[in-house]
Design a protein around this motif. Structure first.
Motif, PDB file in Angstrom:
ATOM      1  N   ALA A  70       1.239  -0.902  -0.030  1.00 23.06           N
ATOM      2  CA  ALA A  70      -0.253   0.301   0.089  1.00 23.06           C
ATOM      3  C   ALA A  70       0.565   1.121  -0.176  1.00 23.06           C
ATOM      4  O   ALA A  70       1.948   0.832   0.510  1.00 23.06           O
ATOM      5  CB  ALA A  70      -1.077   0.100   1.296  1.00 23.06           C
ATOM      6  N   CYS A  71       0.777   2.487  -0.474  1.00 20.43           N
ATOM      7  CA  CYS A  71       1.326   3.428  -0.638  1.00 20.43           C
ATOM      8  C   CYS A  71       1.322   4.558   0.429  1.00 20.43           C
ATOM      9  O   CYS A  71       1.487   6.028  -0.133  1.00 20.43           O
ATOM     10  CB  CYS A  71       1.535   3.774  -2.330  1.00 20.43           C
ATOM     11  SG  CYS A  71       0.111   4.172  -3.155  1.00 20.43           S
ATOM     12  N   ASP A  72      -0.185   4.923   1.105  1.00 16.69           N
ATOM     13  CA  ASP A  72      -0.667   5.768   2.170  1.00 16.69           C
ATOM     14  C   ASP A  72      -0.993   5.346   3.100  1.00 16.69           C
ATOM     15  O   ASP A  72      -1.576   4.110   2.879  1.00 16.69           O
ATOM     16  CB  ASP A  72      -0.540   6.767   1.856  1.00 16.69           C
ATOM     17  CG  ASP A  72      -1.978   6.707   0.642  1.00 16.69           C
ATOM     18  OD1 ASP A  72      -3.293   6.085   1.322  1.00 16.69           O
ATOM     19  OD2 ASP A  72      -2.407   7.385  -0.577  1.00 16.69           O
ATOM     20  N   GLY A  73      -1.299   5.323   4.258  1.00 17.89           N
ATOM     21  CA  GLY A  73      -2.373   4.766   5.359  1.00 17.89           C
ATOM     22  C   GLY A  73      -3.991   5.073   4.715  1.00 17.89           C
ATOM     23  O   GLY A  73      -3.766   4.001   5.150  1.00 17.89           O
ATOM     24  N   VAL A  74      -4.228   5.770   3.938  1.00 23.46           N
ATOM     25  CA  VAL A  74      -5.739   5.729   3.169  1.00 23.46           C
ATOM     26  C   VAL A  74      -6.048   4.051   2.786  1.00 23.46           C
ATOM     27  O   VAL A  74      -6.606   2.627   2.727  1.00 23.46           O
ATOM     28  CB  VAL A  74      -6.283   6.286   2.754  1.00 23.46           C
ATOM     29  CG1 VAL A  74      -7.732   5.675   1.969  1.00 23.46           C
ATOM     30  CG2 VAL A  74      -6.507   7.736   3.301  1.00 23.46           C
ATOM     31  N   ASP A  75      -5.117   3.955   2.065  1.00 21.90           N
ATOM     32  CA  ASP A  75      -4.313   2.653   1.183  1.00 21.90           C
ATOM     33  C   ASP A  75      -4.267   1.388   2.477  1.00 21.90           C
ATOM     34  O   ASP A  75      -5.063   0.391   1.631  1.00 21.90           O
ATOM     35  CB  ASP A  75      -3.702   2.355   0.171  1.00 21.90           C
ATOM     36  CG  ASP A  75      -3.869   2.590  -1.344  1.00 21.90           C
ATOM     37  OD1 ASP A  75      -5.017   3.415  -1.657  1.00 21.90           O
ATOM     38  OD2 ASP A  75      -2.603   2.776  -2.422  1.00 21.90           O
ATOM     39  N   ALA A  76      -3.437   1.449   3.377  1.00 25.84           N
ATOM     40  CA  ALA A  76      -2.856   0.877   3.818  1.00 25.84           C
ATOM     41  C   ALA A  76      -3.948   0.562   4.751  1.00 25.84           C
ATOM     42  O   ALA A  76      -4.535  -1.037   4.938  1.00 25.84           O
ATOM     43  CB  ALA A  76      -2.193   1.029   4.532  1.00 25.84           C
ATOM     44  N   VAL A  77      -5.461   0.854   4.975  1.00 22.43           N
ATOM     45  CA  VAL A  77      -6.457   0.681   5.963  1.00 22.43           C
ATOM     46  C   VAL A  77      -7.474  -0.339   5.309  1.00 22.43           C
ATOM     47  O   VAL A  77      -7.765  -1.185   5.638  1.00 22.43           O
ATOM     48  CB  VAL A  77      -7.600   1.652   6.813  1.00 22.43           C
ATOM     49  CG1 VAL A  77      -8.679   1.417   7.102  1.00 22.43           C
ATOM     50  CG2 VAL A  77      -6.069   2.889   7.350  1.00 22.43           C
ATOM     51  N   ARG A  78      -7.966   0.206   3.362  1.00 26.36           N
ATOM     52  CA  ARG A  78      -8.806  -0.433   2.180  1.00 26.36           C
ATOM     53  C   ARG A  78      -7.899  -1.896   1.804  1.00 26.36           C
ATOM     54  O   ARG A  78      -8.512  -3.266   2.447  1.00 26.36           O
ATOM     55  CB  ARG A  78      -8.848  -0.103   1.716  1.00 26.36           C
ATOM     56  CG  ARG A  78      -9.569  -0.223   0.618  1.00 26.36           C
ATOM     57  CD  ARG A  78      -9.848   0.571  -0.410  1.00 26.36           C
ATOM     58  NE  ARG A  78      -8.510   0.701  -1.206  1.00 26.36           N
ATOM     59  CZ  ARG A  78      -7.836   0.630  -2.220  1.00 26.36           C
ATOM     60  NH1 ARG A  78      -8.153  -1.507  -2.123  1.00 26.36           N
ATOM     61  NH2 ARG A  78      -6.512   0.579  -2.812  1.00 26.36           N
ATOM     62  N   ILE A  79      -6.205  -2.082   2.502  1.00 26.51           N
ATOM     63  CA  ILE A  79      -6.030  -3.289   1.917  1.00 26.51           C
ATOM     64  C   ILE A  79      -6.575  -4.170   2.886  1.00 26.51           C
ATOM     65  O   ILE A  79      -6.367  -5.421   2.469  1.00 26.51           O
ATOM     66  CB  ILE A  79      -4.859  -2.740   1.174  1.00 26.51           C
ATOM     67  CG1 ILE A  79      -4.982  -1.802  -0.513  1.00 26.51           C
ATOM     68  CG2 ILE A  79      -3.694  -4.236   0.576  1.00 26.51           C
ATOM     69  CD1 ILE A  79      -3.995  -1.669  -0.917  1.00 26.51           C
ATOM     70  N   TYR A  80      -5.682  -3.686   4.045  1.00 26.65           N
ATOM     71  CA  TYR A  80      -5.205  -4.286   5.261  1.00 26.65           C
ATOM     72  C   TYR A  80      -7.053  -5.333   5.113  1.00 26.65           C
ATOM     73  O   TYR A  80      -6.522  -6.276   5.610  1.00 26.65           O
ATOM     74  CB  TYR A  80      -5.560  -3.424   6.667  1.00 26.65           C
ATOM     75  CG  TYR A  80      -5.101  -4.776   8.129  1.00 26.65           C
ATOM     76  CD1 TYR A  80      -4.007  -5.247   7.915  1.00 26.65           C
ATOM     77  CD2 TYR A  80      -5.943  -5.623   8.465  1.00 26.65           C
ATOM     78  CE1 TYR A  80      -3.250  -6.046   9.085  1.00 26.65           C
ATOM     79  CE2 TYR A  80      -6.478  -6.517   9.682  1.00 26.65           C
ATOM     80  CZ  TYR A  80      -4.735  -6.654  10.119  1.00 26.65           C
ATOM     81  OH  TYR A  80      -4.705  -7.851  10.871  1.00 26.65           O
ATOM     82  N   GLY A  81      -8.398  -4.641   4.915  1.00 25.66           N
ATOM     83  CA  GLY A  81      -9.435  -5.334   5.186  1.00 25.66           C
ATOM     84  C   GLY A  81      -9.457  -6.137   3.847  1.00 25.66           C
ATOM     85  O   GLY A  81      -9.687  -7.860   4.416  1.00 25.66           O
TER      86      GLY A  81
END
Ligand code: MG
Length: 119
Positions: A32-43
């Motif tokens: 993921a390339c930032d925190g917003v992506d990280a939360v979505r991709i974690y799920g």
């Protein structure tokens, strides 16, 4: 089964370096390339552990980790930062980070931290 690591960093150079290091050492990776992506991709990806940069656009690593741990209170994360800031390390630990590494991170140190968190 290969442990799955989510690499979160806004630097493409750093993401590529970590993808190479981890795939050569038997880990599956998602990025993921930032925190917003990280939360979505974690799920979606449900990785076994997250390697999280702190300084990123849109949403920093501390905010992203807090949100991820609301989704999954057992989420494991190792924080990475360019700055040697004890204050940030303290905040990261308070929101549940398992470890904290300062960039530039040596490969051996990172692999050791991953093994420890996953054991
Ligand atoms: Mg960064």
């Amino acid at each position: 089964m290969m442990p799955k690591v989510m690499i979160v960093d806004d630097s493409m150079f750093m993401r590529n370096r970590l993808i190479k290091l981890l795939s050569e050492n038997g880990y599956e990776t998602v990025t993921a390339c930032d925190g917003v992506d990280a939360v979505r991709i974690y799920g979606e990806a449900r990785p076994d552990v997250v390697l999280m940069d702190i300084t990123m656009p849109r949403k920093d690593g501390l905010e992203a980790l807090a949100e991820i741990r609301q989704l999954d209170p057992t989420a494991k994360a190792i924080m990475l930062t360019a700055l040697d800031q004890p204050l940030l390390a303290g905040r990261a630990v308070l929101i549940g980070a398992k470890d904290f590494l300062t960039k530039p991170v040596r490969s051996g140190r990172l692999l050791m931290a991953l093994r420890k968190v996953l054991s």
